[in-house]
Each structure stands twice: as structure tokens, then as C-alpha cells.
Write a protein that holds these residues in place. Sequence first.
Motif, mmCIF file in Angstrom:
data_model
loop_
_atom_site.group_PDB
_atom_site.id
_atom_site.type_symbol
_atom_site.label_atom_id
_atom_site.label_comp_id
_atom_site.label_asym_id
_atom_site.label_seq_id
_atom_site.Cartn_x
_atom_site.Cartn_y
_atom_site.Cartn_z
ATOM 1 N N LYS A 39 0.903 -1.253 -0.091
ATOM 2 C CA LYS A 39 -0.140 -0.133 0.081
ATOM 3 C C LYS A 39 0.762 1.101 0.043
ATOM 4 O O LYS A 39 2.154 1.259 0.478
ATOM 5 C CB LYS A 39 -0.904 -0.065 1.350
ATOM 6 C CG LYS A 39 -0.245 -0.108 2.635
ATOM 7 C CD LYS A 39 -1.445 -0.120 3.727
ATOM 8 C CE LYS A 39 -0.636 -0.030 5.132
ATOM 9 N NZ LYS A 39 -1.731 -0.015 6.041
ATOM 10 N N ASP A 40 0.295 2.423 -0.485
ATOM 11 C CA ASP A 40 1.211 3.604 -0.586
ATOM 12 C C ASP A 40 1.799 4.132 0.338
ATOM 13 O O ASP A 40 2.730 4.486 0.567
ATOM 14 C CB ASP A 40 -0.021 4.778 -1.190
ATOM 15 C CG ASP A 40 -0.356 4.277 -2.941
ATOM 16 O OD1 ASP A 40 0.070 3.472 -3.457
ATOM 17 O OD2 ASP A 40 -0.902 5.027 -3.129
ATOM 18 N N ALA A 75 2.740 0.817 -7.622
ATOM 19 C CA ALA A 75 1.577 1.925 -7.278
ATOM 20 C C ALA A 75 1.362 3.027 -8.302
ATOM 21 O O ALA A 75 2.068 3.568 -8.847
ATOM 22 C CB ALA A 75 2.291 2.754 -6.105
#
Length: 232
Positions: A39-40, A75
Motif C-alpha cells: 500500500k502507498d 503503485a
Amino acid sequence: MATHMGKALLKAGHQVVSVNSRTQEELPLDADLYIIAVKDSALQEVIKQLSNRLTADTLSFRRGQVKDPLLLHTAGSMPLSVFDGYAERCGVLYPMQTFSMDREVDFREIPLFIEGNDPCIRTVAESLSDHVYELSTADRKYLHLAAVFACNFVNHCYTLAADVLQKKGLPFDVMLPLVDETARKVHELHPKEAQTGPAVRGDRNVMQAQAALLDGKAKDIYELLSQSIEEH
């Protein structure tokens, strides 16, 4: 996404020598390519930790003998610059698709958007997909934004529809033929040309009556979307 990409890498003939995650016991680091699919909010810290490991761990003896390993992140909304100070060979490999653990996907059909100067990035991408595009960090932000509208927001509208149906004891399955035909149409028509419904017709009597059946945020969303369709 990491699971599906791992399968695609194996299918393309690559050797997966290490898998590391919070739930997977850490394996020795000894690869030519590292794909960071997190996840970012965790990306920068993972890059930092990986860089430290690659500098201090078992790969250190290889320095000066072969190229440093290539690091890629996946991402859509994160810049290439997250690697600054941590990796000389780096890039972005962003698959434009929605992924779920229990649904198989054909990676060869997924558009892959790449960024970075290392020629190995394109080589890896083309081994996975027949649709590879170069896209800068600045432009990839807009691509990711479009994906939120086309996928995440649309799926939430399905959820709102399911809520409406549930109140009357109807299953969401009754929507599936409509959902499928709507998706098929945009393969042949521009989405604006495929638009139907009371808003595009300007049928205010229907819109007012339907809005009256809703309350809270669902009503706000209905009215805002109807207004947007009318004005587009």
C-alpha cells in the motif's frame, strides 16, 4: 495484486526466488529484480528497509561484480522519486486492473504502464503483457484517477444499488444482465454516447421521484450524479 503478478512472472518463465511479506517468513535476498507491491503509505519505508538489506546482507559481496538489482514499485499514484537515495536502478510497473485473490486474470491482456530508464523494465513488462505503455509520474496520477472513477466509484454504485434492492428483498443478481450489457456497450461506444436514463433525457419528474426514495449520502450522490450527467 502481488499474488497475481507472481503467478504471471512464473508463467512468463521467470524464477521467483524470494517472497517477503508480513505473513510470509522472510526468505534470503538474492535476486536480480525486486517488485514492491504494498500500500502507498508503506512504500517509502519498505524501499528504505529493502535498500538497507541489499547494502548490508548477502548481496554485498556481489557489488562491483554485477549490476545492482533492479527495484520496481507497482503503485499508480506514487512517483518514481520514492527511490531517490535508495536505488540507482529503479522504475515503475503499474498494472491497470482490479485484483481480487479468488479471481484469476489474464496478465497478457492487462495494460502495463512503465516508467524508468533501465531497459530491463520494458523487457520484464513485455514478458508479462501484450499492452505496455510508457507513462510519466505526472501523467500516471491522472490514469490512476480515471481508474478510481471507472472501477472504484462504479463498484460503490453497485453497492448502493444492492442496498436499494435489499430493502425490498431482491437479490443483486437481477442487475447482472444490465451491468454486463452496460460494460459491453463501452467496448463499442464512447461512454457519453452509451449513456441512458432519466438524467440524460432531462426527465425531472422521474429524477425527483427517485431522489425522494433516498436519504442521506445516497440521495446526495444520486442528485450530484444526475446533475453531472445533465451538464456533461
